[in-house]
Scaffold this motif. Sequence first.
Motif, PDB file in Angstrom:
ATOM      1  N   GLY A  99       2.374   5.855  -4.001  1.00  0.00           N
ATOM      2  CA  GLY A  99       3.520   6.585  -4.995  1.00  0.00           C
ATOM      3  C   GLY A  99       2.824   6.568  -6.325  1.00  0.00           C
ATOM      4  O   GLY A  99       2.621   7.635  -7.239  1.00  0.00           O
ATOM      5  N   GLN A 100       2.107   5.611  -6.699  1.00  0.00           N
ATOM      6  CA  GLN A 100       1.499   5.385  -8.364  1.00  0.00           C
ATOM      7  C   GLN A 100       0.320   6.163  -8.457  1.00  0.00           C
ATOM      8  O   GLN A 100      -0.058   6.798  -9.460  1.00  0.00           O
ATOM      9  CB  GLN A 100       1.272   4.010  -8.562  1.00  0.00           C
TER      10      GLN A 100
ATOM     11  N   PRO B 164       1.698  22.679  -2.486  1.00  0.00           N
ATOM     12  CA  PRO B 164       2.039  22.195  -1.052  1.00  0.00           C
ATOM     13  C   PRO B 164       3.278  21.432  -1.153  1.00  0.00           C
ATOM     14  O   PRO B 164       3.905  20.991  -2.043  1.00  0.00           O
ATOM     15  CB  PRO B 164       0.814  21.399  -0.979  1.00  0.00           C
ATOM     16  N   LEU B 165       3.860  21.010   0.068  1.00  0.00           N
ATOM     17  CA  LEU B 165       5.170  20.193   0.205  1.00  0.00           C
ATOM     18  C   LEU B 165       4.841  18.873  -0.300  1.00  0.00           C
ATOM     19  O   LEU B 165       5.834  18.220  -0.914  1.00  0.00           O
ATOM     20  CB  LEU B 165       5.406  20.346   1.895  1.00  0.00           C
ATOM     21  N   LEU B 166       3.659  18.248  -0.028  1.00  0.00           N
ATOM     22  CA  LEU B 166       3.287  16.994  -0.776  1.00  0.00           C
ATOM     23  C   LEU B 166       2.470  17.168  -1.722  1.00  0.00           C
ATOM     24  O   LEU B 166       1.284  17.326  -1.770  1.00  0.00           O
ATOM     25  CB  LEU B 166       2.735  16.325   0.553  1.00  0.00           C
ATOM     26  N   ASN B 167       3.127  16.814  -3.077  1.00  0.00           N
ATOM     27  CA  ASN B 167       2.249  17.069  -4.276  1.00  0.00           C
ATOM     28  C   ASN B 167       2.876  15.888  -5.361  1.00  0.00           C
ATOM     29  O   ASN B 167       3.697  15.241  -4.935  1.00  0.00           O
ATOM     30  CB  ASN B 167       2.439  18.495  -4.873  1.00  0.00           C
ATOM     31  N   GLU B 168       2.195  16.201  -6.670  1.00  0.00           N
ATOM     32  CA  GLU B 168       2.525  15.085  -7.403  1.00  0.00           C
ATOM     33  C   GLU B 168       4.019  14.972  -7.906  1.00  0.00           C
ATOM     34  O   GLU B 168       4.201  13.959  -8.455  1.00  0.00           O
ATOM     35  CB  GLU B 168       1.648  15.049  -8.874  1.00  0.00           C
ATOM     36  N   TYR B 169       4.783  15.846  -7.171  1.00  0.00           N
ATOM     37  CA  TYR B 169       6.135  16.021  -8.091  1.00  0.00           C
ATOM     38  C   TYR B 169       7.118  15.413  -6.799  1.00  0.00           C
ATOM     39  O   TYR B 169       7.895  14.978  -6.816  1.00  0.00           O
ATOM     40  CB  TYR B 169       6.600  17.326  -8.351  1.00  0.00           C
ATOM     41  N   THR B 170       6.719  15.898  -5.432  1.00  0.00           N
ATOM     42  CA  THR B 170       7.434  15.612  -4.223  1.00  0.00           C
ATOM     43  C   THR B 170       7.112  14.487  -3.568  1.00  0.00           C
ATOM     44  O   THR B 170       7.547  14.042  -2.305  1.00  0.00           O
ATOM     45  CB  THR B 170       7.662  16.985  -3.478  1.00  0.00           C
ATOM     46  N   HIS B 171       5.871  13.721  -4.032  1.00  0.00           N
ATOM     47  CA  HIS B 171       5.809  12.661  -3.063  1.00  0.00           C
ATOM     48  C   HIS B 171       6.632  11.357  -3.252  1.00  0.00           C
ATOM     49  O   HIS B 171       6.755  10.794  -2.191  1.00  0.00           O
ATOM     50  CB  HIS B 171       4.346  11.914  -3.922  1.00  0.00           C
TER      51      HIS B 171
ATOM     52  N   GLY C  72       0.757  -1.301   0.084  1.00  0.00           N
ATOM     53  CA  GLY C  72       0.032  -0.119   0.083  1.00  0.00           C
ATOM     54  C   GLY C  72       0.746   1.179  -0.139  1.00  0.00           C
ATOM     55  O   GLY C  72       0.613   2.297  -0.530  1.00  0.00           O
ATOM     56  N   PHE C  73       1.938   1.329   0.777  1.00  0.00           N
ATOM     57  CA  PHE C  73       2.956   2.299   0.850  1.00  0.00           C
ATOM     58  C   PHE C  73       3.385   2.618  -0.463  1.00  0.00           C
ATOM     59  O   PHE C  73       3.439   3.837  -0.944  1.00  0.00           O
ATOM     60  CB  PHE C  73       3.963   1.960   1.917  1.00  0.00           C
TER      61      PHE C  73
END
Length: 151
Positions: free
Chosen positions: A21-22, A110-117, A16-17
């Motif tokens: 990411g996907q 935001p800090l957590l987005n589709e680039y930095t995940h 799941g972790f």
Amino acid sequence: MLRLSWLISLGISLLGFLLIGQLFTMKPQDNSGNFGFIGVVFVMPFLILSLFTTFRYFLTLSRNSRDHMLRAVSIVGGVLLIGVFVYFSIDFQQNVLSTLGEITTDPNLPLLNEYTHKIFFNFYTFGLIHTILGVLGAIIGLARPRNTMGE
């Protein structure tokens, strides 16, 4: 039985972790949000269960071990493994941020987005949090005898 439940919860939460990411890279049809946050909501209970089971497994393992030298070596090995995971996590984070370049300095993201995940949801982070809890469980198992734990 505890080992089997630990391995099963570890496998499910790792799957799941890494699946999160996907989900972060998938684009919704109408630009309404991100599927990654839905994945976080569904994986979080499994991750918490896996962390609890990891702590419990190493707590029980260290309390049942009779060899003091093996206990010390395993805790030192766990601390070294934490160091390895921290090193690789920092290196991976620097590589991701250097490849993104200007995107990470945008104040609108935001800090957590589709680039930095990838910085937060990777194998190194997963291994690091589980190793920390495993070492904590082993240390607490050494520090508290069986009769004070209530089992």
